[in-house]
Design a protein around this motif. Structure first.
Motif, PDB file in Angstrom:
ATOM      1  N   ASN A 183       0.821  -1.212   0.000  1.00 15.90           N
ATOM      2  CA  ASN A 183       0.000   0.000   0.000  1.00 15.90           C
ATOM      3  C   ASN A 183       0.851   1.257   0.000  1.00 15.90           C
ATOM      4  O   ASN A 183       1.949   1.273   0.549  1.00 15.90           O
ATOM      5  CB  ASN A 183      -0.906   0.027   1.236  1.00 15.90           C
ATOM      6  N   ALA A 208      -5.567  -0.705  -7.062  1.00 11.53           N
ATOM      7  CA  ALA A 208      -6.837  -0.140  -6.595  1.00 11.53           C
ATOM      8  C   ALA A 208      -6.518   1.202  -5.954  1.00 11.53           C
ATOM      9  O   ALA A 208      -5.571   1.312  -5.164  1.00 11.53           O
ATOM     10  CB  ALA A 208      -7.512  -1.062  -5.585  1.00 11.53           C
ATOM     11  N   THR A 248      -8.390   4.175  -3.769  1.00 16.25           N
ATOM     12  CA  THR A 248      -9.591   4.453  -2.986  1.00 16.25           C
ATOM     13  C   THR A 248      -9.445   5.789  -2.274  1.00 16.25           C
ATOM     14  O   THR A 248      -8.393   6.070  -1.698  1.00 16.25           O
ATOM     15  CB  THR A 248      -9.814   3.348  -1.929  1.00 16.25           C
ATOM     16  N   ASN A 249     -10.493   6.598  -2.302  1.00 14.21           N
ATOM     17  CA  ASN A 249     -10.536   7.803  -1.477  1.00 14.21           C
ATOM     18  C   ASN A 249     -11.069   7.339  -0.131  1.00 14.21           C
ATOM     19  O   ASN A 249     -12.266   7.115   0.032  1.00 14.21           O
ATOM     20  CB  ASN A 249     -11.449   8.861  -2.110  1.00 14.21           C
ATOM     21  N   THR A 250     -10.170   7.166   0.837  1.00 19.11           N
ATOM     22  CA  THR A 250     -10.602   6.628   2.133  1.00 19.11           C
ATOM     23  C   THR A 250     -11.380   7.656   2.953  1.00 19.11           C
ATOM     24  O   THR A 250     -12.051   7.289   3.911  1.00 19.11           O
ATOM     25  CB  THR A 250      -9.401   6.107   2.954  1.00 19.11           C
ATOM     26  N   ALA A 297     -15.026   6.303  -1.637  1.00 23.25           N
ATOM     27  CA  ALA A 297     -15.235   6.087  -3.075  1.00 23.25           C
ATOM     28  C   ALA A 297     -14.065   5.342  -3.698  1.00 23.25           C
ATOM     29  O   ALA A 297     -12.902   5.609  -3.397  1.00 23.25           O
ATOM     30  CB  ALA A 297     -15.418   7.428  -3.779  1.00 23.25           C
ATOM     31  N   THR A 298     -14.390   4.395  -4.577  1.00 26.35           N
ATOM     32  CA  THR A 298     -13.373   3.713  -5.368  1.00 26.35           C
ATOM     33  C   THR A 298     -13.072   4.574  -6.575  1.00 26.35           C
ATOM     34  O   THR A 298     -13.958   4.869  -7.376  1.00 26.35           O
ATOM     35  CB  THR A 298     -13.849   2.324  -5.818  1.00 26.35           C
ATOM     36  N   THR A 308      -3.381   0.536  -3.560  1.00 24.92           N
ATOM     37  CA  THR A 308      -3.096  -0.852  -3.201  1.00 24.92           C
ATOM     38  C   THR A 308      -2.649  -1.602  -4.456  1.00 24.92           C
ATOM     39  O   THR A 308      -3.386  -1.665  -5.441  1.00 24.92           O
ATOM     40  CB  THR A 308      -4.339  -1.536  -2.602  1.00 24.92           C
ATOM     41  N   TYR A 363     -10.368   3.814  -8.774  1.00 21.64           N
ATOM     42  CA  TYR A 363      -9.985   2.887  -9.839  1.00 21.64           C
ATOM     43  C   TYR A 363      -9.726   1.521  -9.225  1.00 21.64           C
ATOM     44  O   TYR A 363      -9.191   1.403  -8.124  1.00 21.64           O
ATOM     45  CB  TYR A 363      -8.719   3.373 -10.559  1.00 21.64           C
ATOM     46  N   SER A 364     -10.061   0.496  -9.992  1.00 23.82           N
ATOM     47  CA  SER A 364      -9.743  -0.873  -9.605  1.00 23.82           C
ATOM     48  C   SER A 364      -9.559  -1.669 -10.886  1.00 23.82           C
ATOM     49  O   SER A 364     -10.494  -1.796 -11.679  1.00 23.82           O
ATOM     50  CB  SER A 364     -10.861  -1.477  -8.754  1.00 23.82           C
TER      51      SER A 364
END
Length: 174
Positions: free
Chosen positions: A66, A100, A102-104, A108-109, A140, A111-112
């Motif tokens: 990560n 991946a 992610t906006n933690t 919101a995702t 990630t 991109y994955s």
């Protein structure tokens, strides 16, 4: 007798002219202090500006690593933010190396998919970020447990740009 009537008429005419020209006029004035307008600002703070989000070396099949960065709207205007992958390479076979984003902060995702799979040069919308608000983005990277021997010694790279554009202006009446 006509002279007796003309003298009073002449006197009345003169009195009327004096009354009309006496300057009995109503007036009114008002004023304002100096009005001012100041433009807003649009700036951002990237916690890893100019640096790598992650530097992953010696990955083996099944590894998950990560990286993270904070992006803050440090301006005075709300803005729409976006992420652009400006360039990428991926020497791994098929989709063995995945990414991946992610906006933690919002959950919101972004991109994955396959590492480097964002379309280079295309902006990915991150939504509106208000002034003073920090968003944390988690990256990630996974090397598939089933990665073959052909993926030994392979590498992948990606570069990103974070953009912000002010929201369209509105007129406020005060």
């Amino acid at each position: 007798m006509s002279r007796k009537i003309l003298v009073p008429l002449a006197t009345l005419s003169a009195a009327a002219a004096v009354a009309v020209g006496s300057g009995a006029t109503f007036t009114s004035t008002s004023g304002n202090t100096i009005s001012a307008a100041t433009s807003g600002t649009l700036t951002q703070l990237n916690s890893k500006d100019g640096g790598a989000i992650f530097d992953l070396t010696n990955m083996k099949p099944g590894d998950t690593l990560n990286g993270a960065l904070n992006l803050t709207n440090t301006g005075s205007l709300p803005a729409t933010f976006s992420l652009t992958e400006t360039g990428s390479t991926n020497g791994f076979t098929a989709d063995n190396l995945s990414l991946a984003i992610t906006n933690t902060t919002t959950g919101a995702t972004v991109y994955s998919g396959t590492f480097g799979g964002l379309v280079d040069g295309t902006k990915t919308d991150l939504g509106v970020i208000q002034p003073g608000v920090l968003n944390n983005f988690k990256f990630t990277v996974k090397l598939a447990q089933t990665a073959p021997n052909a993926d030994q010694g392979k590498s992948a790279t990606a570069t990103y740009t974070w953009d912000s554009v002010q929201l369209n202006g509105t007129t406020t009446n005060q």
